[in-house]
Design a protein around this motif. Structure first.
Motif, PDB file in Angstrom:
ATOM      1  N   PHE A  29      -5.196   4.588  -1.207  1.00  0.00           N
ATOM      2  CA  PHE A  29      -4.592   4.942   0.035  1.00  0.00           C
ATOM      3  C   PHE A  29      -3.094   4.333  -0.197  1.00  0.00           C
ATOM      4  CE2 PHE A  29      -4.824   6.972   4.206  1.00  0.00           C
ATOM      5  CZ  PHE A  29      -3.617   6.914   4.689  1.00  0.00           C
ATOM      6  N   LEU A  30      -2.141   5.095  -0.906  1.00  0.00           N
ATOM      7  CA  LEU A  30      -0.927   4.212  -0.881  1.00  0.00           C
ATOM      8  C   LEU A  30       0.052   5.050  -0.094  1.00  0.00           C
ATOM      9  CD1 LEU A  30       0.981   2.903  -3.574  1.00  0.00           C
ATOM     10  CD2 LEU A  30       2.163   5.031  -2.871  1.00  0.00           C
ATOM     11  N   THR A  31       0.992   4.218   0.797  1.00  0.00           N
ATOM     12  CA  THR A  31       1.843   4.754   1.608  1.00  0.00           C
ATOM     13  C   THR A  31       3.288   4.498   1.327  1.00  0.00           C
ATOM     14  OG1 THR A  31       0.588   4.578   3.683  1.00  0.00           O
ATOM     15  CG2 THR A  31       2.761   4.549   3.931  1.00  0.00           C
ATOM     16  N   LEU A  32       4.002   5.743   1.209  1.00  0.00           N
ATOM     17  CA  LEU A  32       5.506   5.692   1.045  1.00  0.00           C
ATOM     18  C   LEU A  32       6.253   5.454   2.242  1.00  0.00           C
ATOM     19  CD1 LEU A  32       5.961   8.781  -1.668  1.00  0.00           C
ATOM     20  CD2 LEU A  32       5.926   6.091  -2.309  1.00  0.00           C
ATOM     21  N   LEU A  33       6.835   4.248   2.388  1.00  0.00           N
ATOM     22  CA  LEU A  33       7.371   3.892   3.756  1.00  0.00           C
ATOM     23  C   LEU A  33       8.895   3.720   3.846  1.00  0.00           C
ATOM     24  CD1 LEU A  33       6.883   2.695   6.758  1.00  0.00           C
ATOM     25  CD2 LEU A  33       6.522   0.438   5.674  1.00  0.00           C
ATOM     26  N   GLY A  34       9.569   4.080   4.819  1.00  0.00           N
ATOM     27  CA  GLY A  34      10.965   3.931   4.666  1.00  0.00           C
ATOM     28  C   GLY A  34      11.680   4.760   5.823  1.00  0.00           C
ATOM     29  N   PRO A  35      12.971   4.591   5.970  1.00  0.00           N
ATOM     30  CA  PRO A  35      13.758   5.107   7.346  1.00  0.00           C
ATOM     31  C   PRO A  35      14.096   6.694   6.491  1.00  0.00           C
ATOM     32  CG  PRO A  35      15.312   3.574   5.878  1.00  0.00           C
ATOM     33  CD  PRO A  35      13.724   3.274   5.442  1.00  0.00           C
ATOM     34  N   GLY A  37      15.824   9.584   5.151  1.00  0.00           N
ATOM     35  CA  GLY A  37      16.816   9.564   4.051  1.00  0.00           C
ATOM     36  C   GLY A  37      16.645   8.682   2.937  1.00  0.00           C
ATOM     37  N   CYS A  38      15.578   8.061   2.856  1.00  0.00           N
ATOM     38  CA  CYS A  38      15.208   7.171   1.931  1.00  0.00           C
ATOM     39  C   CYS A  38      14.692   7.617   0.580  1.00  0.00           C
ATOM     40  CB  CYS A  38      14.509   5.861   2.481  1.00  0.00           C
ATOM     41  SG  CYS A  38      12.732   6.313   2.503  1.00  0.00           S
ATOM     42  N   GLY A  39      14.231   8.860   0.685  1.00  0.00           N
ATOM     43  CA  GLY A  39      13.796   9.556  -0.770  1.00  0.00           C
ATOM     44  C   GLY A  39      12.380   9.542  -0.755  1.00  0.00           C
ATOM     45  N   LYS A  40      11.649   9.158   0.447  1.00  0.00           N
ATOM     46  CA  LYS A  40       9.938   9.162   0.324  1.00  0.00           C
ATOM     47  C   LYS A  40       9.635  10.597   0.414  1.00  0.00           C
ATOM     48  CE  LYS A  40       9.736   8.306   5.199  1.00  0.00           C
ATOM     49  NZ  LYS A  40      11.234   8.247   5.525  1.00  0.00           N
ATOM     50  N   ASP A 191       6.696   4.830  10.040  1.00  0.00           N
ATOM     51  CA  ASP A 191       6.437   3.998  11.167  1.00  0.00           C
ATOM     52  C   ASP A 191       5.679   2.789  10.576  1.00  0.00           C
ATOM     53  OD1 ASP A 191       4.138   2.942  12.958  1.00  0.00           O
ATOM     54  OD2 ASP A 191       4.577   4.795  14.154  1.00  0.00           O
ATOM     55  N   GLN A 192       6.250   1.659  10.520  1.00  0.00           N
ATOM     56  CA  GLN A 192       5.566   0.401   9.980  1.00  0.00           C
ATOM     57  C   GLN A 192       4.430   0.050  10.224  1.00  0.00           C
ATOM     58  OE1 GLN A 192       8.320   0.776  11.871  1.00  0.00           O
ATOM     59  NE2 GLN A 192       9.958  -0.506  11.398  1.00  0.00           N
ATOM     60  N   GLU A 193       3.938   0.342  11.613  1.00  0.00           N
ATOM     61  CA  GLU A 193       2.502  -0.238  12.043  1.00  0.00           C
ATOM     62  C   GLU A 193       1.710   0.978  11.448  1.00  0.00           C
ATOM     63  OE1 GLU A 193      -0.066  -0.419  16.059  1.00  0.00           O
ATOM     64  OE2 GLU A 193       2.067  -0.104  16.228  1.00  0.00           O
ATOM     65  N   GLU A 194       1.930   1.996  11.422  1.00  0.00           N
ATOM     66  CA  GLU A 194       0.934   3.077  10.847  1.00  0.00           C
ATOM     67  C   GLU A 194       0.727   2.663   9.256  1.00  0.00           C
ATOM     68  OE1 GLU A 194       1.124   7.369  12.321  1.00  0.00           O
ATOM     69  OE2 GLU A 194       2.163   7.632  10.328  1.00  0.00           O
ATOM     70  N   ALA A 195       1.498   2.429   8.597  1.00  0.00           N
ATOM     71  CA  ALA A 195       1.534   2.131   7.327  1.00  0.00           C
ATOM     72  C   ALA A 195       0.706   0.856   7.113  1.00  0.00           C
ATOM     73  CB  ALA A 195       2.767   1.835   6.481  1.00  0.00           C
ATOM     74  N   LEU A 196       0.906  -0.289   7.649  1.00  0.00           N
ATOM     75  CA  LEU A 196       0.140  -1.308   7.831  1.00  0.00           C
ATOM     76  C   LEU A 196      -1.369  -1.141   8.247  1.00  0.00           C
ATOM     77  CD1 LEU A 196       2.811  -3.895   9.446  1.00  0.00           C
ATOM     78  CD2 LEU A 196       1.837  -4.056   7.216  1.00  0.00           C
ATOM     79  N   THR A 197      -1.533  -0.322   8.984  1.00  0.00           N
ATOM     80  CA  THR A 197      -2.920  -0.307   9.375  1.00  0.00           C
ATOM     81  C   THR A 197      -3.801   0.679   8.511  1.00  0.00           C
ATOM     82  OG1 THR A 197      -2.134   0.071  11.840  1.00  0.00           O
ATOM     83  CG2 THR A 197      -4.331   1.186  11.102  1.00  0.00           C
ATOM     84  N   MET A 198      -3.149   1.684   7.937  1.00  0.00           N
ATOM     85  CA  MET A 198      -3.839   2.626   6.936  1.00  0.00           C
ATOM     86  C   MET A 198      -4.130   2.269   5.562  1.00  0.00           C
ATOM     87  SD  MET A 198      -2.591   6.010   9.035  1.00  0.00           S
ATOM     88  CE  MET A 198      -3.719   7.099   8.189  1.00  0.00           C
ATOM     89  N   SER A 199      -2.948   1.725   4.929  1.00  0.00           N
ATOM     90  CA  SER A 199      -2.823   1.475   3.514  1.00  0.00           C
ATOM     91  C   SER A 199      -3.432   0.577   2.669  1.00  0.00           C
ATOM     92  CB  SER A 199      -1.292   1.298   3.169  1.00  0.00           C
ATOM     93  OG  SER A 199      -0.533   2.309   4.016  1.00  0.00           O
ATOM     94  N   ASP A 200      -3.949   1.017   1.646  1.00  0.00           N
ATOM     95  CA  ASP A 200      -4.376  -0.198   0.588  1.00  0.00           C
ATOM     96  C   ASP A 200      -3.213  -0.852   0.107  1.00  0.00           C
ATOM     97  OD1 ASP A 200      -7.081   0.546   0.685  1.00  0.00           O
ATOM     98  OD2 ASP A 200      -6.813   2.307  -0.667  1.00  0.00           O
ATOM     99  N   ARG A 201      -2.067   0.057  -0.215  1.00  0.00           N
ATOM    100  CA  ARG A 201      -0.708  -0.727  -0.712  1.00  0.00           C
ATOM    101  C   ARG A 201       0.351   0.229  -0.186  1.00  0.00           C
ATOM    102  NH1 ARG A 201       0.753  -0.988  -6.698  1.00  0.00           N
ATOM    103  NH2 ARG A 201      -0.541   1.125  -6.759  1.00  0.00           N
ATOM    104  N   ILE A 202       1.311  -0.522  -0.067  1.00  0.00           N
ATOM    105  CA  ILE A 202       2.666   0.068   0.529  1.00  0.00           C
ATOM    106  C   ILE A 202       3.825   0.029  -0.645  1.00  0.00           C
ATOM    107  CG2 ILE A 202       4.186   0.053   2.454  1.00  0.00           C
ATOM    108  CD1 ILE A 202       2.158  -1.479   4.148  1.00  0.00           C
ATOM    109  N   ALA A 203       4.427   1.049  -0.756  1.00  0.00           N
ATOM    110  CA  ALA A 203       5.729   1.340  -1.448  1.00  0.00           C
ATOM    111  C   ALA A 203       6.989   1.516  -0.367  1.00  0.00           C
ATOM    112  CB  ALA A 203       5.522   2.228  -2.389  1.00  0.00           C
ATOM    113  N   VAL A 204       7.690   0.375  -0.410  1.00  0.00           N
ATOM    114  CA  VAL A 204       8.705   0.452   0.693  1.00  0.00           C
ATOM    115  C   VAL A 204       9.967   1.060  -0.128  1.00  0.00           C
ATOM    116  CG1 VAL A 204      10.368  -0.720   2.182  1.00  0.00           C
ATOM    117  CG2 VAL A 204       8.059  -1.507   1.873  1.00  0.00           C
ATOM    118  N   MET A 205      10.812   2.028   0.352  1.00  0.00           N
ATOM    119  CA  MET A 205      11.893   2.634  -0.056  1.00  0.00           C
ATOM    120  C   MET A 205      12.911   2.488   0.819  1.00  0.00           C
ATOM    121  SD  MET A 205      10.393   6.099  -1.834  1.00  0.00           S
ATOM    122  CE  MET A 205      11.745   6.632  -2.735  1.00  0.00           C
TER     123      MET A 205
END
Length: 354
Positions: A29-35, A37-40, A191-205
């Motif tokens: 479960f990988l999350t692409l996280l960012g504001p 317009g970041c390209g996710k 949503d940072q909290e959502e990414a922290l809650t659900m992910s095995d890994r997070i890719a921050v863009m």
């Protein structure tokens, strides 16, 4: 399961994804996280086949797919809008893809019922989308995406339209479903909290660049860049010049405040920023006797009630503001303007270079 190699995406002269390389494991479960317009989302759309990279390669389960059309890739996408057919029942929405593929009627019935059972909506099979709640419509969209047994499920902010309580509930359900199925999920959110809650890994863009990839713990506890430290949760930033560097610690002069932090590959006279999470610091009325702690004086500026915890804002002697967390039922007996001391363990000070 998914491999992006030096992927670049341009629209006209504007580059929205810069030289992105990322490996996503089978069953992850990988999350692409960012504001915004970041390209996710553009990255997700390139994996899905809705966009093609300007250059670079995309592999799916060992096969290059960057030139394939979306329908040729064994991936399915769940959108924020759900994109359900309003004139079809929940059953018919889920069955739609199988009917397009001309699967036998008996098999369609068996697989649709199984998919609805998986998302706990068997009794809602005959309802149309406008007769379902937001969470139920989202689950129907997931069932429709899963029924074709994709190797990868792509989710583009699928919880964005839900209210806060339902959103938190669906986070747990979605993570449980992913573990149950063992399918690779690639999830897009800001949503940072959502990414922290659900992910095995997070890719921050950020602005089309990949800032850091890691587990939620690594991203939160050991941010690689200032952007990651500031974007994920709340962080205090103290910038200054390295005065002393040893194998045990570094000492940073932050505009008159002497702050020590965990050892880092920086040199004396370098300009660095020390990041300290609010929950890693404590407050006291008098200086601590523990010489191992970093300790800085300041004055109470503001308190912000947050339920069980209270955010306490302290203005340090160099004029910078520092946020600490106190248990609401254990607040120090001070009022605005009173002097107090902030301290933390040096190992909780993360050193960020320019």
């Amino acid at each position: 399961m998914v491999k992006l190699q030096n992927v670049i995406k341009r629209f006209d002269q504007h580059t929205v994804v810069h030289d992105l390389s990322l490996d996503i494991q089978k069953g992850e479960f990988l999350t692409l996280l960012g504001p915004s317009g970041c390209g996710k989302t553009t990255t997700l759309r390139m994996i899905a086949g809705f966009e093609h990279p300007t250059s670079g390669q995309i592999m799916l389960d060992g096969e290059y797919v960057q030139e394939m059309a979306a329908y040729e890739r064994n991936v399915n996408t769940v959108f924020q809008s759900y994109a359900l057919f309003p004139h079809l029942t929940a059953y018919e929405n889920v069955a739609f893809g199988l009917r397009v593929k001309k699967v036998a009627k008996a098999e369609i019935d068996q697989r649709v019922k199984q998919a609805l059972r998986l998302v706990q909506l068997e009794e809602y099979a005959s309802r149309k989308p406008d007769q379902l709640s937001g969470g139920q419509r989202q689950r129907i969209a997931i069932a429709r995406a899963l029924i074709n047994n994709p190797k990868v499920l792509l989710l583009d902010e699928p919880l964005g339209a839900l209210d806060q309580k339902l959103r938190k509930q669906m986070q747990v359900e979605l993570k449980h479903l992913q573990k149950q199925l063992g399918i690779t999920f690639i999830f897009v959110t800001h949503d940072q909290e959502e990414a922290l809650t659900m992910s095995d890994r997070i890719a921050v863009m950020n602005k089309g660049f990949l800032e850091q990839v890691g587990t939620p713990t690594e991203i939160y506890e050991q941010p690689a860049t200032r952007f990651v430290a500031e974007f994920i949760g709340e962080t205090n930033m103290l910038t200054g010049t390295v005065r002393v560097r040893t194998s045990q610690r570094i000492l940073v002069d932050c505009e008159g405040l002497q702050v020590s932090a965990s050892p880092s590959s920086v040199a004396e006279s370098d300009t660095v920023t020390v990041a300290i999470r609010p929950e890693k610091s404590t407050l006291s009325l008098v200086p601590s006797d523990d010489r191992r702690l970093v300790q800085v004086p300041g004055r109470l500026t503001e308190r912000i009630y947050c339920g069980g915890m209270t955010k306490t804002v302290v203005t340090l002697r160099n004029g910078k503001q520092f946020v600490a967390l106190e248990k609401t039922d254990q607040l120090l007996p001070v009022v605005e303007g009173d002097e107090l001391f902030v301290h933390w363990d040096p190992q909780h000070g993360v050193v960020l270079t320019r």
